[in-house]
Scaffold this motif. Structure first.
Motif, PDB file in Angstrom:
ATOM      1  N   MET A 260       3.686  -1.462  33.472  1.00  0.00           N
ATOM      2  CA  MET A 260       3.279  -1.451  32.072  1.00  0.00           C
ATOM      3  C   MET A 260       3.925  -2.591  31.288  1.00  0.00           C
ATOM      4  O   MET A 260       4.984  -3.094  31.643  1.00  0.00           O
ATOM      5  CB  MET A 260       3.674  -0.115  31.427  1.00  0.00           C
ATOM      6  CG  MET A 260       3.049   1.099  32.068  1.00  0.00           C
ATOM      7  SD  MET A 260       1.237   0.987  32.142  1.00  0.00           S
ATOM      8  CE  MET A 260       0.868   0.793  30.406  1.00  0.00           C
ATOM      9  N   THR A 261       3.256  -2.962  30.202  1.00  0.00           N
ATOM     10  CA  THR A 261       3.841  -3.843  29.193  1.00  0.00           C
ATOM     11  C   THR A 261       4.338  -2.975  28.047  1.00  0.00           C
ATOM     12  O   THR A 261       3.572  -2.167  27.502  1.00  0.00           O
ATOM     13  CB  THR A 261       2.798  -4.843  28.659  1.00  0.00           C
ATOM     14  OG1 THR A 261       2.423  -5.739  29.716  1.00  0.00           O
ATOM     15  CG2 THR A 261       3.359  -5.650  27.492  1.00  0.00           C
ATOM     16  N   PHE A 262       5.606  -3.124  27.701  1.00  0.00           N
ATOM     17  CA  PHE A 262       6.162  -2.420  26.547  1.00  0.00           C
ATOM     18  C   PHE A 262       6.403  -3.438  25.441  1.00  0.00           C
ATOM     19  O   PHE A 262       7.066  -4.458  25.652  1.00  0.00           O
ATOM     20  CB  PHE A 262       7.455  -1.689  26.916  1.00  0.00           C
ATOM     21  CG  PHE A 262       7.233  -0.570  27.892  1.00  0.00           C
ATOM     22  CD1 PHE A 262       6.466   0.530  27.540  1.00  0.00           C
ATOM     23  CD2 PHE A 262       7.755  -0.621  29.176  1.00  0.00           C
ATOM     24  CE1 PHE A 262       6.244   1.568  28.437  1.00  0.00           C
ATOM     25  CE2 PHE A 262       7.540   0.408  30.080  1.00  0.00           C
ATOM     26  CZ  PHE A 262       6.778   1.505  29.715  1.00  0.00           C
ATOM     27  N   PHE A 272       1.458 -11.820  21.039  1.00  0.00           N
ATOM     28  CA  PHE A 272       2.829 -11.862  21.568  1.00  0.00           C
ATOM     29  C   PHE A 272       3.199 -13.184  22.222  1.00  0.00           C
ATOM     30  O   PHE A 272       4.291 -13.700  22.027  1.00  0.00           O
ATOM     31  CB  PHE A 272       3.039 -10.724  22.574  1.00  0.00           C
ATOM     32  CG  PHE A 272       3.178  -9.375  21.955  1.00  0.00           C
ATOM     33  CD1 PHE A 272       2.837  -9.140  20.640  1.00  0.00           C
ATOM     34  CD2 PHE A 272       3.653  -8.309  22.702  1.00  0.00           C
ATOM     35  CE1 PHE A 272       2.962  -7.887  20.074  1.00  0.00           C
ATOM     36  CE2 PHE A 272       3.789  -7.059  22.152  1.00  0.00           C
ATOM     37  CZ  PHE A 272       3.437  -6.841  20.830  1.00  0.00           C
ATOM     38  N   ALA A 273       2.318 -13.703  23.063  1.00  0.00           N
ATOM     39  CA  ALA A 273       2.648 -14.955  23.746  1.00  0.00           C
ATOM     40  C   ALA A 273       2.869 -16.074  22.729  1.00  0.00           C
ATOM     41  O   ALA A 273       3.779 -16.895  22.883  1.00  0.00           O
ATOM     42  CB  ALA A 273       1.542 -15.329  24.728  1.00  0.00           C
ATOM     43  N   ALA A 274       2.053 -16.107  21.689  1.00  0.00           N
ATOM     44  CA  ALA A 274       2.211 -17.134  20.661  1.00  0.00           C
ATOM     45  C   ALA A 274       3.529 -16.954  19.904  1.00  0.00           C
ATOM     46  O   ALA A 274       4.232 -17.934  19.617  1.00  0.00           O
ATOM     47  CB  ALA A 274       1.030 -17.092  19.698  1.00  0.00           C
ATOM     48  N   ILE A 275       3.873 -15.708  19.578  1.00  0.00           N
ATOM     49  CA  ILE A 275       5.144 -15.446  18.891  1.00  0.00           C
ATOM     50  C   ILE A 275       6.311 -15.877  19.768  1.00  0.00           C
ATOM     51  O   ILE A 275       7.209 -16.607  19.331  1.00  0.00           O
ATOM     52  CB  ILE A 275       5.274 -13.949  18.540  1.00  0.00           C
ATOM     53  CG1 ILE A 275       4.239 -13.535  17.500  1.00  0.00           C
ATOM     54  CG2 ILE A 275       6.686 -13.635  18.027  1.00  0.00           C
ATOM     55  CD1 ILE A 275       4.149 -12.034  17.298  1.00  0.00           C
ATOM     56  N   ASP A 276       6.305 -15.430  21.017  1.00  0.00           N
ATOM     57  CA  ASP A 276       7.409 -15.742  21.928  1.00  0.00           C
ATOM     58  C   ASP A 276       7.537 -17.246  22.144  1.00  0.00           C
ATOM     59  O   ASP A 276       8.637 -17.802  22.139  1.00  0.00           O
ATOM     60  CB  ASP A 276       7.189 -15.048  23.277  1.00  0.00           C
ATOM     61  CG  ASP A 276       7.282 -13.530  23.191  1.00  0.00           C
ATOM     62  OD1 ASP A 276       7.843 -13.018  22.202  1.00  0.00           O
ATOM     63  OD2 ASP A 276       6.784 -12.861  24.124  1.00  0.00           O
ATOM     64  N   ARG A 394       4.397 -12.632  28.247  1.00  0.00           N
ATOM     65  CA  ARG A 394       4.990 -12.073  27.037  1.00  0.00           C
ATOM     66  C   ARG A 394       6.258 -11.302  27.391  1.00  0.00           C
ATOM     67  O   ARG A 394       6.329 -10.667  28.445  1.00  0.00           O
ATOM     68  CB  ARG A 394       3.999 -11.118  26.364  1.00  0.00           C
ATOM     69  CG  ARG A 394       2.652 -11.731  26.072  1.00  0.00           C
ATOM     70  CD  ARG A 394       1.628 -10.692  25.661  1.00  0.00           C
ATOM     71  NE  ARG A 394       1.320  -9.756  26.743  1.00  0.00           N
ATOM     72  CZ  ARG A 394       0.398  -8.814  26.673  1.00  0.00           C
ATOM     73  NH1 ARG A 394      -0.320  -8.670  25.572  1.00  0.00           N
ATOM     74  NH2 ARG A 394       0.178  -8.012  27.686  1.00  0.00           N
ATOM     75  N   LYS A 395       7.251 -11.364  26.533  1.00  0.00           N
ATOM     76  CA  LYS A 395       8.402 -10.487  26.698  1.00  0.00           C
ATOM     77  C   LYS A 395       7.898  -9.054  26.654  1.00  0.00           C
ATOM     78  O   LYS A 395       7.188  -8.653  25.729  1.00  0.00           O
ATOM     79  CB  LYS A 395       9.406 -10.729  25.565  1.00  0.00           C
ATOM     80  CG  LYS A 395      10.582  -9.768  25.525  1.00  0.00           C
ATOM     81  CD  LYS A 395      11.510  -9.944  26.694  1.00  0.00           C
ATOM     82  CE  LYS A 395      12.762  -9.079  26.520  1.00  0.00           C
ATOM     83  NZ  LYS A 395      13.665  -9.153  27.698  1.00  0.00           N
ATOM     84  N   ALA A 400       8.399 -10.010  32.749  1.00  0.00           N
ATOM     85  CA  ALA A 400       9.571 -10.163  31.873  1.00  0.00           C
ATOM     86  C   ALA A 400       9.808  -8.837  31.158  1.00  0.00           C
ATOM     87  O   ALA A 400       9.731  -8.745  29.936  1.00  0.00           O
ATOM     88  CB  ALA A 400       9.343 -11.288  30.863  1.00  0.00           C
ATOM     89  N   PRO A 401      10.100  -7.774  31.918  1.00  0.00           N
ATOM     90  CA  PRO A 401      10.117  -6.425  31.340  1.00  0.00           C
ATOM     91  C   PRO A 401      11.291  -6.175  30.411  1.00  0.00           C
ATOM     92  O   PRO A 401      12.346  -6.799  30.527  1.00  0.00           O
ATOM     93  CB  PRO A 401      10.212  -5.536  32.578  1.00  0.00           C
ATOM     94  CG  PRO A 401      10.916  -6.375  33.593  1.00  0.00           C
ATOM     95  CD  PRO A 401      10.426  -7.777  33.358  1.00  0.00           C
ATOM     96  N   LEU A 402      11.073  -5.228  29.494  1.00  0.00           N
ATOM     97  CA  LEU A 402      12.198  -4.707  28.733  1.00  0.00           C
ATOM     98  C   LEU A 402      13.076  -3.906  29.689  1.00  0.00           C
ATOM     99  O   LEU A 402      12.573  -3.096  30.474  1.00  0.00           O
ATOM    100  CB  LEU A 402      11.723  -3.789  27.602  1.00  0.00           C
ATOM    101  CG  LEU A 402      10.840  -4.373  26.498  1.00  0.00           C
ATOM    102  CD1 LEU A 402      10.624  -3.324  25.406  1.00  0.00           C
ATOM    103  CD2 LEU A 402      11.416  -5.637  25.907  1.00  0.00           C
ATOM    104  N   THR A 403      14.359  -4.132  29.641  1.00  0.00           N
ATOM    105  CA  THR A 403      15.275  -3.318  30.443  1.00  0.00           C
ATOM    106  C   THR A 403      15.316  -1.903  29.861  1.00  0.00           C
ATOM    107  O   THR A 403      14.844  -1.656  28.745  1.00  0.00           O
ATOM    108  CB  THR A 403      16.683  -3.910  30.422  1.00  0.00           C
ATOM    109  OG1 THR A 403      17.189  -3.837  29.068  1.00  0.00           O
ATOM    110  CG2 THR A 403      16.694  -5.361  30.886  1.00  0.00           C
ATOM    111  N   ASP A 404      15.900  -0.974  30.610  1.00  0.00           N
ATOM    112  CA  ASP A 404      16.062   0.382  30.071  1.00  0.00           C
ATOM    113  C   ASP A 404      16.853   0.355  28.770  1.00  0.00           C
ATOM    114  O   ASP A 404      16.549   1.108  27.831  1.00  0.00           O
ATOM    115  CB  ASP A 404      16.777   1.267  31.090  1.00  0.00           C
ATOM    116  CG  ASP A 404      15.882   1.658  32.258  1.00  0.00           C
ATOM    117  OD1 ASP A 404      14.670   1.356  32.225  1.00  0.00           O
ATOM    118  OD2 ASP A 404      16.406   2.279  33.205  1.00  0.00           O
ATOM    119  N   GLU A 405      17.857  -0.494  28.708  1.00  0.00           N
ATOM    120  CA  GLU A 405      18.658  -0.586  27.491  1.00  0.00           C
ATOM    121  C   GLU A 405      17.837  -1.145  26.339  1.00  0.00           C
ATOM    122  O   GLU A 405      17.917  -0.638  25.207  1.00  0.00           O
ATOM    123  CB  GLU A 405      19.882  -1.471  27.731  1.00  0.00           C
ATOM    124  CG  GLU A 405      20.800  -1.580  26.520  1.00  0.00           C
ATOM    125  CD  GLU A 405      22.015  -2.457  26.772  1.00  0.00           C
ATOM    126  OE1 GLU A 405      22.870  -2.541  25.863  1.00  0.00           O
ATOM    127  OE2 GLU A 405      22.111  -3.062  27.854  1.00  0.00           O
TER     128      GLU A 405
END
Length: 448
Positions: A260-262, A272-276, A394-395, A400-405
């Motif tokens: 998934m993308t979060f 998102f890609a443009a922002i990042d 995208r982040k 480039a996943p969000l970590t659990d933290e």
């Protein structure tokens, strides 16, 4: 067997199989992310207006709304499914151009509450809903997304499959639930090409439709089993004749819930890609927003069409404006919920920078959509400096996943203002321990 029967066979066979630890973990991440979207969305329209509209069906029933008000099962799915898609922070399955969590988890939780299901059973329903619906969405493809809002159309299948699993339907009943819910699939792109509340309603209606179809199937209602692949079925009517065999090939082997993308920004995922990329280039050049003379953003066609608001005046328009979201990120450093408050929407510095942004179709990036969401950024400063940057992912994407933290921090940022720090942390802890809960009712008690 027809396609819905094969999905049903997977669902029933999976019921007797142990859930792999990594699949459980990713499913819990999806539920945590859903709560992060649900709770702030429950405080604003259209969820608050739906509570007024359905007052006769609230304060009764075994399911509950976000903050604990009892509600009938279908109405809880409707309102919670709407709330979870309202502030644009809910998850994405990229290849299906689809937000599965908002409708699927809303339906799963409502039925789990109504049936007194355990946390483990709830998670299993979520997983089944994700696996069935993401494959249908991926098969329907980009052609479907041209006119339809996948979270409304494909979300019906996620909700229906999840509800059917939690009701313990047999293979035939699951197939008929999916066949019936196919006829409920709706949600037009045009509904959010101007300021409206329709987009989150698509998610809520999908959740409600899934619950309705599953309950109907449990009581003997049958549907057309060839509704997906038939001559005038969903595949031909709303796409270009999908390859259903390809969509099913990895079912039960490769779990989409693990990919998934979060969201890392509170707006349309197409921005998102443009922002990042713009923020990365700003840091690379070491400039402030006031130093920038011109920005060019090359991206894919869907981003230009869906996020093309030039002069957003409302939160909904702001969330779907490439120019606004990029400009506010460069001026203020992030695109969180505060970015869509009236003062920020009217911010002079942001408006000035928006005039310096040009958008263009990048054929190479467009050809890679939907499997890849990228943006190509160029930036020129007032003192003559120049930079280029390709944001390939995208982040928050699987690459480039969000970590659990990071996911927990996102949850706390969004939920603490609603529940307070103590209740927010208690609920988060129980969500991380979902498979061990005897009853999903324990989630409600964590909210006070």
């Amino acid at each position: 067997m027809h396609i819905v029967e094969r999905f049903a066979q997977f669902a029933v066979e999976y019921r007797s199989q142990p859930m792999a630890p990594h699949v459980i973990h990713h499913a819990k991440r999806a539920v945590i992310d859903w709560y992060a979207a649900l709770l702030p969305g429950s405080l604003v329209a259209p969820a608050t207006l739906l509570e007024q509209a359905h007052a006769e069906e609230i304060e009764q029933g075994r399911a509950s709304l976000a903050l604990g008000r009892p509600a009938m099962t279908r109405i809880a799915a409707l309102i919670n499914g709407t709330a979870a898609h309202t502030v644009e922070v809910d998850d994405i399955y990229r290849n299906a151009i689809y937000h599965p969590g908002a409708p699927t988890i809303a339906a799963a939780l409502a039925v789990a509450q109504a049936t007194g299901a355990s946390g483990e059973a709830f998670l299993r329903g979520v997983i089944v809903g994700y696996e069935v619906s993401t494959r249908i969405g991926e098969a329907m493809g980009r052609t479907h997304y041209k006119y339809w809002h996948n979270t409304g159309t494909i979300g019906c299948f996620g909700a229906g499959a999840a509800a059917a699993e939690l009701l313990g339907l047999d293979k035939g009943q699951v197939a008929h639930a999916l066949a019936t819910v196919a006829t409920f699939a709706a949600g037009l792109q045009q509904a959010f090409r101007m300021d409206s509340m329709s987009k989150p309603l698509h998610s809520g209606r999908a959740a409600e439709a899934g619950v309705t179809a599953a309950l109907a199937a449990a009581n003997g209602v049958i549907g057309s089993l060839d509704v997906l692949e038939g001559e005038v079925g969903l595949g031909h009517a709303m796409s270009n004749g999908p390859d259903w065999e390809k969509s099913i090939a990895t079912l039960g082997k490769d779990f989409h819930v693990t990919a998934m993308t979060f969201k890392n920004h509170a707006c349309c995922g197409h921005t998102f890609a443009a922002i990042d990329g713009a923020q990365a280039l700003q840091a690379q050049l070491g400039v402030t927003a006031a130093d920038i003379e011109k920005i060019c953003i090359g991206t894919y066609q869907a981003a230009l069409e869906v996020a093309g608001y030039e002069n957003p005046a409302t939160p909904a328009e702001g969330r779907f404006s490439l120019k606004y979201t990029v400009a506010t990120a460069l001026v203020h450093g992030n695109v969180r919920l505060a970015a869509f408050e009236p003062a920020r929407l009217a911010d002079p510095a942001t408006k000035t920078l928006m005039k310096c942004i040009e958008l263009a179709l990048d054929p190479e990036l467009d050809a890679a959509f939907p499997h890849k969401r990228a943006a190509r950024i160029t930036m020129q400063t007032r003192n003559g400096r120049y930079g280029e940057f390709l944001q390939s992912h995208r982040k928050g994407d699987p690459e480039a996943p969000l970590t659990d933290e990071e996911l927990a921090n996102k949850y706390l940022e969004l939920v603490v203002p609603v529940l307070g720090i103590d209740q927010a942390r208690t609920l988060l802890q129980r969500l991380w321990e979902l498979e061990a809960l005897d009853s999903v009712a324990e989630l409600a008690t964590a909210k006070g």
